[in-house]
Scaffold this motif. Structure first.
Motif: not given
Lengths: 319, 317, 253
Positions: A254, A291, A294-295, A298, B59, B113, B116-117, B120, B122-124, B126-128, B130-132
């Motif tokens: 991704i 982190g 990645v943010l 996105v 969710m 945060l 804003r999601l 978006k 699903e993949l974004e 997931v990625l965001a 995980i970043g958090i």
């Protein structure tokens, strides 16, 4: 994030990446082990790009197929014949077989359920490998894999030179195959299923069969990656089935950008390099770097790093 | 290092260790063991419920895959550790303040945060998320290091409680009581208050709810904050079973997702059922067939999802 | 094929219930080659349900669907498409992020059974590409082949869906509210496209737009509460007192 057709100058990016890979061999002669790991990871992430980027199959269980290929190739080398190319074929078949059987059931559901079941398959395989100590070495891992020279000519050396070129050659072959596959009628059909399974059924496509085929091919490629790993590191540990691997592959894909194949490579290289450099610099705070990266991707470059030039171009035009 | 990071992801799905189950078996005989399994299993299930219920609701409501939800349990546990072990506060004030602080952190996090999601892919998401999660882990690591963060329990619940017919660990009883309390509270909230009605409507059909004049933004924010607070509570009470340490959100992420998937998105009762069932099955497997580890846990999950793909009490979206 | 076998679509006694609710009640309907039949009725009458039952998206509780004398009730949706039954959807269902060319290419390649091939470029067949150009030109979108579906106006997307469905060379075509959501300035395009459909194609139009229905249909079937209320030519239906009450009473036009 849907698949995008190849860019203006055909294969320019691919040629640049290949040149960079060749240059890396000469620029970083003492990091060949790490660089080879990047190449192997690229193959795994490419398999995920086919399944997820093109096919839209959201899975966190690609490690199930990678691990199947690793153990199959490792056992093959130890007990049958330690020829590298034959081992790759065995790994591909193992990955494909596990993908075919599990995919038949998995692909009847979507969304969170598919995600969780894909995780479960990998976890169950990991537990099975753990229990089958006699065969797999259990938690100690499968050791004693000593490979014959590639094609009978190029022996594996301690520095890792042969391993590097071997892995690079496999990566190039896999990439070329996937390029051809995604440009083929089958590739278009897979993208169509991703866009609208309802419409695909309404034009007469056997949707489930196509998806299982795509998932199986992805399994074969992941199996090849696992086989490479077994042959190059000469060890197969339980971690090859690990959730960490599936999750990291997803992040790398991704991050780089789905549905283009080049994004998979870019994401893998960037993530593993940042991990390597940041973790070495500050083992406790490197997660801040990842982190934040990645943010940032996105929110500012949702198409992934591969979309960065276009995004910067738009930024430039706005001024 | 990268190594440590790798090991931190899902070492063992179910995470906890009941402690010397074979010895317990020898001491108490099969009947006693059954009670032990039930008590441990139910307590473990209550912890999973308290942490996962917020995730299930958000969710189901916002349709956001939030892989950082365990971070709220971690924040609550880490703050309780700091207040209790390092600053010397009593358990109740430490826990109370920790939960309040977690909620206070969750509100701006959602606004800045998560909001804003929502639109978006699903993949974004997931990625965001995980970043958090990474950022939360790195923060706790920075402030408290990467070791175990123990939360000192008050004397009163550290030992066993004699119920007459048998003695049980007081801590487990407190956890079970708290879990039932949370269930009751949520039931009242959802069935009897306006917020609950709005929440149910919004989970059922967000656009229709908005068209009816329900401020779905506020409902989402409130549900998010509530879920975070409950996760903090679960994290603090469950510290014995799921130890608080920096990598907590990643280590147990799959666990919470399994509870949500098996229970059904957006269903409180489903989360409760799933958490209890999985908690008991996992604990029983660890006592009876410890060699097989997590296979039964995952097979149980696969069995439920094969028969009911949307979870025990979930519905097709 | 002998004249006896080319019977088109024959529906007999089609029923479908969900729990206690019956959405299709004992429906009989024929669609011989060349038919221009419209299915009308108030909202919730079960028109889209009928479309789903015929195309295989929904299984009936009981009843028969025959195509050229052959029972197709057990065939899946995809299999029925291969047999010659195609549809458009009430909400335009296309491959939104793919180009018009790619959308039609998928339909043509699938028709020819080539979407299983791993080798060869998808767009490499000149004959196929020429057919795509011709079909897009037929709906007036010749120059937009490289545009993505999501870039087009809604009315144009409807036309693309029609072109795509025709690319399947169906013998029976089910159009589910083809004019729905199309701005009035563009609806004539839809009407012209439908008027220009091949003569031997059997067409079932589900519609609310009465002007469209009365101009295009030769047979009108009125569906209420899942059951057929009445059927006949446009003139007969216009004169039918029950139908008048149904529509004029409810304020429909």
């Amino acid at each position: 994030m849907s698949a995008v057709a190849p860019g203006r100058v055909p294969l320019l990016l691919e040629a640049l990446m290949l040149a960079a890979a060749v240059a890396a061999f000469f620029l970083f002669p003492y990091s060949l082990g790490f660089l080879t790991r990047i190449l192997i990871m690229c193959v795994l992430v490419l398999s995920l790009d086919l399944v997820l980027g093109y096919g839209g199959i959201a899975t966190l269980g690609q490690a199930a197929l990678y691990g199947s290929g690793a153990y199959a190739a490792g056992l093959f080398a130890v007990h049958v014949w330690p020829a590298p190319l034959a081992g790759l074929a065995v790994g591909a078949v193992a990955g494909a077989a596990v993908a075919f059987v599990s995919g038949w059931f998995l692909l009847r559901v979507r969304g969170l359920t598919l995600l969780m079941l894909s995780i479960a398959v990998a976890q169950v395989l990991q537990e099975v490998a753990n229990k089958a100590r006699g065969l797999t070495g259990g938690a100690d891992g499968l050791a004693g894999i000593a490979m014959d020279p590639v094609l009978g000519l190029f022996a594996f050396d301690f520095v890792g030179r042969t391993a590097y070129w071997y892995a690079l050659a496999v990566l190039v072959a896999v990439f070329a195959f996937l390029r051809m596959l995604t440009a083929s009628p089958f590739g278009l059909a897979v993208r169509g299923i991703h866009e609208s399974p309802a419409r695909m059924a309404a034009i007469g496509t056997p949707v489930h069969a196509r998806l299982v085929t795509a998932y199986t091919i992805g399994g074969a490629v992941a199996g090849i990656a696992g086989a490479l790993s077994a042959q190059v590191t000469e060890l197969v540990s339980l971690e090859v089935f690990g959730f960490a691997l599936s999750a990291e592959a997803l992040i790398m894909l991704i991050l780089g950008g789905t549905g283009r194949l080049t994004g998979a490579v870019v994401g893998t290289v960037v993530f593993m390099t940042v991990e390597h450099v940041a973790a070495a610099a500050d083992p406790f705070n490197w997660l801040f770097a990842i982190g934040a990266l990645v943010l940032a991707v996105v929110f500012f470059v949702p198409a992934g790093l591969i979309g960065l030039p276009a995004a910067l171009g738009r930024l430039g035009r706005r001024r | 290092m990268g190594r440590e990071f790798r090991v931190a992801w899902l070492g063992r799905a179910s995470g906890h260790d009941p402690g010397a189950p074979e010895a317990a078996l020898a001491r108490r005989g099969p009947m006693g063991t059954l009670v032990n399994i039930l008590v441990d299993g139910v307590a473990y299930g209550m912890i999973l419920f308290m942490i996962a219920v917020g995730l299930s609701v958000t969710m189901g409501l916002m349709r956001v895959i939030n892989l950082a939800h365990g971070g709220f349990a971690l924040i609550g546990g880490a703050l309780a550790h700091w207040l209790g072990a390092r600053l010397g506060l009593g358990f109740v004030p430490a826990a109370g303040l920790a939960i309040a602080a977690t909620v206070a952190l969750a509100v701006p996090l959602e606004r800045v945060l998560y909001r804003r999601l929502y639109g978006k892919g699903e993949l974004e998401q997931v990625l965001a998320t995980i970043g958090i999660a990474f950022l939360i882990i790195a923060s706790v690591n920075l402030l408290f290091g990467s070791g175990l963060l123990a939360i000192p329990l008050p004397e009163a619940i550290r030992g066993p409680v004699d119920l007459g017919f048998r003695t049980l660990p007081a801590h487990r009883l407190v956890v079970i009581g708290a879990g039932l309390g949370v269930l009751a509270l949520l039931h009242l909230l959802i069935a009897r208050t306006r917020f609950g009605i709005n929440l149910r409507a919004a989970v059922d059909n967000r656009d229709a709810a908005a068209a009816l004049g329900i401020d779905t933004g506020r409902v989402q924010a409130a549900a998010f904050a509530l879920g975070a607070g409950l996760a903090a509570l679960g994290g603090i009470l469950g510290a014995e079973l799921l130890p608080i340490e920096a990598y907590y959100p990643l280590r147990y992420m799959v666990l919470f997702l399994i509870v949500v998937a098996v229970g059904g998105l957006g269903s409180v009762a489903g989360s409760f059922l799933a958490a209890l069932t999985l908690g008991i099955i996992d604990t029983a497997a660890r006592y009876v067939v410890p060699d097989f580890g997590t296979i039964f846990f995952f097979l149980a999950m696969m069995a439920v999802l094969a028969v009911r793909p949307h979870g025990l009490l979930g519905r097709a979206p | 094929m002998t004249a006896l076998e080319v019977r088109g679509l024959e529906v007999r006694g089609l029923n479908r219930a969900f729990g206690g609710i019956t959405v299709a009640r004992d429906i009989d309907l024929d669609l011989p080659p060349g038919a221009r039949t419209a299915l009308i009725g108030p909202n919730g009458a079960g028109k889209s349900t009928f479309a789903n039952l015929v195309t295989g998206a929904l299984a009936p509780s009981s009843g028969e669907i025959r195509f050229d004398g052959r029972d197709i009730g057990r065939l899946s949706e995809a299999q029925r498409v291969k047999a010659g039954i195609a549809r458009t959807f009430q909400i335009t269902t296309l491959f939104r992020r793919l180009t018009l060319r790619e959308n039609l290419r998928l339909a043509v390649l699938e028709r020819e059974g080539r979407t299983g091939r791993w080798f060869g470029r998808a767009g490499g067949d000149e004959r196929v590409e020429a057919e795509i150009e011709a079909r897009l030109a037929a709906v007036g979108l010749a120059g937009r082949a490289e545009a993505r579906v999501e870039e087009l106006a809604y009315g144009q997307q409807r036309l693309v869906e029609l072109a795509l469905t025709l690319a399947l060379r169906p013998r029976v075509l089910v159009l589910d509210e083809p004019a729905a959501g199309v701005p009035s300035g563009e609806s004539h395009l839809i009407e012209e496209a439908i008027a220009g459909l091949p003569d031997d194609l059997a067409v079932l139009i589900i519609e609310h737009d009465m002007d469209l229905v009365f101009r295009l249909a030769r047979v009108i079937v009125v569906l209420v509460g899942g059951a057929v209320l009445t059927r006949g030519t446009p003139a007969e239906i216009a004169a039918d007192p029950e139908v008048r009450r149904l529509y004029l009473g409810a304020g429909h036009g």
